[in-house]
Design an enzyme around this catalytic site. Structure first.
Site, PDB file in Angstrom:
ATOM      1  N   HIS A   1      -5.652   0.936   7.049  1.00  0.00           N
ATOM      2  CA  HIS A   1      -6.403  -0.130   7.731  1.00  0.00           C
ATOM      3  C   HIS A   1      -6.546   0.304   9.181  1.00  0.00           C
ATOM      4  CE1 HIS A   1      -7.936  -3.973   8.888  1.00  0.00           C
ATOM      5  NE2 HIS A   1      -6.802  -4.493   9.317  1.00  0.00           N
TER       6      HIS A   1
ATOM      7  N   GLN B   1       0.817  -1.207   0.000  1.00  0.00           N
ATOM      8  CA  GLN B   1       0.000   0.000   0.000  1.00  0.00           C
ATOM      9  C   GLN B   1       0.855   1.263   0.000  1.00  0.00           C
ATOM     10  OE1 GLN B   1      -3.262   0.582  -0.361  1.00  0.00           O
ATOM     11  NE2 GLN B   1      -3.796  -1.584  -0.513  1.00  0.00           N
TER      12      GLN B   1
ATOM     13  N   GLU C   1     -10.821 -29.187 -11.046  1.00  0.00           N
ATOM     14  CA  GLU C   1     -12.205 -29.003 -10.595  1.00  0.00           C
ATOM     15  C   GLU C   1     -12.331 -28.163  -9.324  1.00  0.00           C
ATOM     16  OE1 GLU C   1     -14.657 -29.611 -12.440  1.00  0.00           O
ATOM     17  OE2 GLU C   1     -13.476 -30.662 -13.938  1.00  0.00           O
TER      18      GLU C   1
ATOM     19  N   GLU D   1     -11.361 -11.696   5.458  1.00  0.00           N
ATOM     20  CA  GLU D   1     -10.103 -12.409   5.212  1.00  0.00           C
ATOM     21  C   GLU D   1     -10.122 -13.807   5.821  1.00  0.00           C
ATOM     22  OE1 GLU D   1      -7.183  -8.462   5.347  1.00  0.00           O
ATOM     23  OE2 GLU D   1      -7.330  -9.789   7.086  1.00  0.00           O
TER      24      GLU D   1
ATOM     25  N   LYS E   1       3.722  -4.288  13.306  1.00  0.00           N
ATOM     26  CA  LYS E   1       4.904  -3.452  13.525  1.00  0.00           C
ATOM     27  C   LYS E   1       4.557  -1.983  13.752  1.00  0.00           C
ATOM     28  CE  LYS E   1       7.859  -6.540  10.839  1.00  0.00           C
ATOM     29  NZ  LYS E   1       8.775  -6.690   9.692  1.00  0.00           N
TER      30      LYS E   1
END
Length: 340
Positions: free
Chosen positions: A108, A28, A227, A195, A85
């Site tokens: 975020h 980002q 498949e 997520e 972090k």
């Protein structure tokens, strides 16, 4: 229906004359920095001493400073390092250099919502979160388009936080697609839930369980891969383009009948019950505490689970079959992490 903000609702003047610091140059961070720079805004990059991203950012033409210096110099600071972090980087280099009137930007809500970062009351705190990975945010911008983007205001002492958020969204191309206002709480909890239960966790677990079921029943792993994994993109693309009903319009009657009659037996009420439990763990902060503890403990369980996933038979089968598909772009992304 929520208001959708577009180009006419945002003005880059809210950021003109200001120095923007993007702390971190990962997925980002690099996209926001490059798009804002190309939108005519003054952007510097803040990185820790010795970061591997320093030569990368310099080569692109950015002024690169150590994090503390970048925060001192900037009026608007985006913290674009990995969630786990952010708290450490904030305490060490960002907090000591924040002064009244500055603005903190996040892509975020994790660190703010779960209080890994508690900013002083005299700074604006906003979120600008494109609903797509950094490389898509960058590519869409260069093509004259944009990615739908969320904004949120957590603190607004300067009374200009929303103008700055909308200007930032415009600078990265978000207003070309549409900007939606949310809250740090809503964005964080829904993002983590998606997520874990559908997009990454739910999908990968479903694919592997289907693959294992066919192989254990004696079918060729190649057939199981086709498949249960390969054709998934075809279905997801149809859903993405036209919704679930549109996807069903495009598949055979046999596939449709299997979808509506068997699908709910596989993903049944017990799955939804466990989804609710996962959401509860997110809402209470249990997941965040466990994830931060995992980081502080050196990522032992995290790395072990990733390694086990890499050794699953579906990976060997997939690598062999993808080699026969020249239209699939080959990518070696093992070990790639968001840089700081």
């Amino acid at each position: 229906m929520a208001k959708v903000y577009t180009d006419k609702d945002a003005d880059l003047k809210a950021l003109k004359g200001k120095t923007i610091a993007v702390i971190g140059f990962g997925s980002q961070g690099h996209a926001h920095a490059m798009n804002l720079k190309d939108s005519g805004l003054k952007v510097v990059i803040g990185l820790y001493k010795g970061s591997k991203s320093i030569p990368v950012a310099k080569k692109i033409g950015f002024e690169v400073l150590e994090t503390a210096e970048a925060v001192k110099k900037a009026d608007v600071i985006m913290i674009a390092v990995p969630d786990t972090k952010q708290g450490g980087a904030y305490e060490k280099d960002i907090a000591p250099n924040l002064t009244k009137g500055k603005t903190l930007v996040f892509s975020h809500g994790f660190a703010i919502h779960f209080k890994a970062i508690v900013p002083p009351k005299d700074v604006n705190v906003i979120m600008v979160a494109p609903k797509g990975p950094g490389h898509i945010v960058r590519r869409q911008y260069t093509e004259g388009k944009g990615v739908p983007t969320l904004i949120a205001i957590h603190q607004n002492p300067g009374k200009d936080a929303k103008k700055i958020a909308l200007a930032w969204a415009k600078g990265i191309g978000g207003t070309r697609a549409g900007v939606f206002e949310t809250s740090f709480k809503e964005e964080t909890e829904t993002d983590l839930f998606g997520e874990q239960t559908v997009l990454c966790g739910g999908c990968s677990a479903l694919v592997m369980a289907g693959f294992e079921t066919l192989v254990e029943a004696g079918y060729a792993p190649e057939m199981a891969y086709f498949e249960c994994l390969h054709e998934l993109k075809l279905i997801v693309d149809l859903m993405n383009e036209s919704g679930i009903a549109g996807m069903r319009f495009s598949i055979s009657e046999t596939a449709k009948w299997g979808d509506v009659s068997v699908g709910p037996k596989i993903v049944d009420a017990s799955v939804k019950k466990r989804m609710k439990a996962a959401l509860k763990d997110i809402q209470t902060g249990k997941f965040a505490k466990e994830w931060i503890a995992e980081y502080k403990g050196g990522y032992k369980k995290y790395n072990a689970l990733l390694k086990a996933g890499e050794q699953h038979p579906i990976e060997k089968t997939g690598a062999k079959l993808r080699a026969t598909m020249p239209w699939i772009q080959k990518k070696n992304i093992k070990g790639v992490q968001a840089a700081y």
